[in-house]
Design a protein around this motif. Structure first.
Motif, short mmCIF file in Angstrom:
data_model
loop_
_atom_site.label_atom_id
_atom_site.label_comp_id
_atom_site.label_asym_id
_atom_site.label_seq_id
_atom_site.Cartn_x
_atom_site.Cartn_y
_atom_site.Cartn_z
N ALA A 365 -15.89 -6.44 0.30
CA ALA A 365 -16.36 -5.06 0.15
C ALA A 365 -15.19 -4.08 0.17
CB ALA A 365 -17.35 -4.73 1.28
N ALA A 366 -14.21 -4.31 1.06
CA ALA A 366 -13.04 -3.41 1.11
C ALA A 366 -12.21 -3.53 -0.16
CB ALA A 366 -12.19 -3.75 2.33
N VAL A 367 -12.07 -4.73 -0.69
CA VAL A 367 -11.31 -4.90 -1.95
C VAL A 367 -12.02 -4.18 -3.09
CG1 VAL A 367 -10.48 -6.59 -3.61
CG2 VAL A 367 -10.29 -7.06 -1.17
N HIS A 368 -13.35 -4.27 -3.13
CA HIS A 368 -14.10 -3.55 -4.16
C HIS A 368 -13.87 -2.04 -4.05
CE1 HIS A 368 -16.49 -6.02 -6.81
NE2 HIS A 368 -16.78 -6.84 -5.82
N ARG A 369 -13.87 -1.51 -2.84
CA ARG A 369 -13.64 -0.07 -2.67
C ARG A 369 -12.25 0.33 -3.16
NH1 ARG A 369 -16.28 -0.98 2.36
NH2 ARG A 369 -14.26 -1.09 3.41
N GLN A 370 -11.25 -0.48 -2.84
CA GLN A 370 -9.89 -0.15 -3.28
C GLN A 370 -9.76 -0.26 -4.80
OE1 GLN A 370 -9.24 1.39 -0.43
NE2 GLN A 370 -7.09 0.84 -0.80
N LEU A 371 -10.42 -1.24 -5.41
CA LEU A 371 -10.38 -1.33 -6.87
C LEU A 371 -11.07 -0.13 -7.52
CD1 LEU A 371 -11.06 -5.14 -7.41
CD2 LEU A 371 -8.99 -3.90 -8.05
N ASP A 372 -12.17 0.31 -6.94
CA ASP A 372 -12.83 1.51 -7.48
C ASP A 372 -11.93 2.73 -7.35
OD1 ASP A 372 -15.03 -0.01 -8.08
OD2 ASP A 372 -16.14 0.51 -6.26
N ALA A 373 -11.21 2.83 -6.23
CA ALA A 373 -10.26 3.96 -6.07
C ALA A 373 -9.14 3.88 -7.09
CB ALA A 373 -9.69 3.95 -4.65
N ALA A 374 -8.63 2.67 -7.36
CA ALA A 374 -7.58 2.51 -8.38
C ALA A 374 -8.11 2.86 -9.76
CB ALA A 374 -7.05 1.07 -8.35
N GLU A 375 -9.34 2.50 -10.07
CA GLU A 375 -9.91 2.83 -11.38
C GLU A 375 -10.09 4.33 -11.53
OE1 GLU A 375 -13.84 1.83 -14.15
OE2 GLU A 375 -13.49 0.74 -12.28
N ARG A 376 -10.58 5.00 -10.48
CA ARG A 376 -10.71 6.46 -10.57
C ARG A 376 -9.36 7.13 -10.78
NH1 ARG A 376 -14.29 5.61 -6.19
NH2 ARG A 376 -12.66 6.29 -4.72
N LEU A 377 -8.34 6.64 -10.09
CA LEU A 377 -7.01 7.22 -10.26
C LEU A 377 -6.48 6.98 -11.67
CD1 LEU A 377 -4.61 8.60 -8.91
CD2 LEU A 377 -3.78 6.36 -8.20
N ALA A 378 -6.71 5.79 -12.21
CA ALA A 378 -6.25 5.50 -13.58
C ALA A 378 -6.95 6.38 -14.59
CB ALA A 378 -6.48 4.02 -13.90
N ARG A 379 -8.23 6.63 -14.41
CA ARG A 379 -8.96 7.48 -15.36
C ARG A 379 -8.53 8.94 -15.23
NH1 ARG A 379 -12.83 4.76 -17.96
NH2 ARG A 379 -13.61 2.82 -17.06
N ARG A 380 -8.15 9.36 -14.02
CA ARG A 380 -7.73 10.75 -13.85
C ARG A 380 -6.31 10.98 -14.37
NH1 ARG A 380 -8.59 11.04 -8.84
NH2 ARG A 380 -6.50 11.01 -7.96
#
Length: 447
Positions: A365-380
């Motif tokens: 679950a923590a890895v999923h949260r960090q991957l979602d944060a990385a994806e949001r940063l990449a899109r921004r």
């Protein structure tokens, strides 16, 4: 002589009355309307700030049409998410959309032939918008040549159509048009070509680096089988590097040297680590040993190194050796005081810095949260770099998450490709706006 008891009681009452009056006046001044309004504003501001700091993170929604998003180079949002978001805004869901057509269909641009100029001066004729019809020329009689037909010739009768031509039709060049006829002729530009979809290279990029590959054989072999090419960073003191590197390259992964460097605490970075108290000769010997253990590496990032990466002298020697070998550098940013990125910028060394750690908590679950944060940063920002380790939870999540991310329009790349793309900075130029078409537009310089 003591005052009578009655006078003393009256004095006490007067003093109590004066104190009560002063207290009442203070309360009246305190509870004035402007004071109450100021206190209310302060309370509301504190509540708003508290909610903003403790509330859940909200992702901003941009209400833009698809053509506008493509023109701005923004990622296309999920259709269901956009529909739900627009439904929450009455002004957008209730008002109709008016889209101007970009041009007529290609089949509606078929025009008839331009009219021939008459033998005698005549007013110019407008070109017919009807599609042209081919008719066979009339037979050539043996007698005198007939008069030339007028510009608007009537259709041939059935007798003339039944007669076969005396000779095959010949091409007759059209005489040049007069200026009046050209002006009277309707000329419309062709429809603009459809705008292509954004190329995959323009999609937001996320580079994933897997550190500490090598010492643990089973997790390292599993990392080499990840479904998308990523960057695998090998520790130089691991055994069996040749087989692991060959398997990683066979699956398209990028090879990095995970250089052991001195940390702040008591942890052991491994044999032949880069320490801050080494003599220059010993420092260069250890660097040569590490690079010699992994000659296939195309880049370097630091293993631990919270103390060594904060030492300008040590980092300068490491970065100069990396630049001399023509490699790239990724700062793992194990310390906020790291000078690696700053020195690499001054040396004009291809480099990047870590944005997100994936598995400080090795839990799915923590890895999923960090991957979602990385994806949001990449899109921004357009790109981001995340670092993880060959933990079972991390590899399990990545095996399913990587293909799903590509279906959402995220481009999974290796660290070297991300660095090469970030160094490609075309000069800012004004956007040319013209009505060119039909392949006449100048090519757009590609970075």
């Amino acid at each position: 002589m003591t005052p009578p008891a009655g006078d003393e009681a009256r004095a006490r009452r007067r003093r109590s009355s004066r104190r009560a009056g002063r207290l009442l006046r203070r309360l009246r001044r305190t509870f004035r309307s402007r004071n109450l309004a100021g206190a209310f504003a302060i309370v509301v501001s504190c509540v708003v700030v508290l909610v903003a700091l403790t509330g859940p993170e909200r992702r901003p929604t941009f209400y833009r049409t698809d053509p506008v998003r493509r023109a701005l180079g923004l990622p296309m949002e999920d259709a269901v998410t956009m529909a739900e978001a627009q439904g929450e805004v009455p002004s957008l869901s209730a008002s109709p959309r008016f889209v101007l057509p970009s041009g007529l269909e290609p089949e509606k641009w078929a025009f008839g032939p331009l009219p021939r100029p008459p033998a005698e001066p005549a007013p110019p004729a407008v070109a017919s918008l009807e599609p042209p019809t081919r008719q066979a020329p009339p037979p050539t009689p043996a007698g005198p040549a007939p008069e030339p037909p007028p510009a608007a010739m009537a259709p041939l009768g059935p007798e003339a159509r039944a007669a076969p031509p005396a000779e095959p039709p010949r091409f007759v060049p059209r005489p040049p048009l007069s200026s009046a006829t050209r002006l009277a002729t309707l000329v419309l530009p062709p429809p603009p070509p459809p705008r292509p979809e954004p190329a995959p290279k323009d999609a937001p990029m996320l580079a994933i680096v897997i550190d500490d590959v090598g010492p643990a054989a089973a997790p390292s072999q599993r990392a080499t089988r990840l479904p998308r090419p990523v960057t695998l960073s090998f520790l130089p003191y691991a055994a069996g590097l040749d087989g692991l590197v060959a398997a990683a390259k066979a699956h398209g992964h990028e090879i990095f040297l995970h250089l052991p460097m001195e940390p702040e605490g008591d942890e052991d970075p491994g044999p032949n680590a880069i320490l801050t108290n080494l003599e220059p000769a010993e420092l260069h010997r250890r660097l040569a040993w590490a690079f010699g253990r992994l000659p296939q590496a195309v880049g370097v990032n630091n293993h631990m190194g919270s103390r060594a990466s904060s030492d300008p002298g040590v980092m300068m020697a490491v970065l100069e050796e990396i630049g001399r070998r023509g490699l790239v550098f990724v700062d793992s940013r194990t310390s906020p005081l790291s000078v690696g990125t700053t020195l690499a910028e001054r040396l004009d060394l291809p480099h990047a810095g870590r944005d997100v750690f994936l598995d400080n908590e090795p839990d799915p679950a923590a890895v999923h949260r960090q991957l979602d944060a990385a994806e949001r940063l990449a899109r921004r920002r357009g790109q981001a770099l995340a670092i993880g380790h060959p933990h079972p939870a991390t590899l399990e999540v990545l095996e399913s998450w990587l293909p799903q991310a590509e279906t959402r329009g995220l481009r999974i790349v290796r660290a070297g490709e991300l660095i090469a793309r970030s160094r490609c900075r075309p000069p800012a130029e004004p956007i040319p706006v013209s009505a060119c078409g039909n392949g006449d537009c100048p090519p757009v310089p590609a970075c």
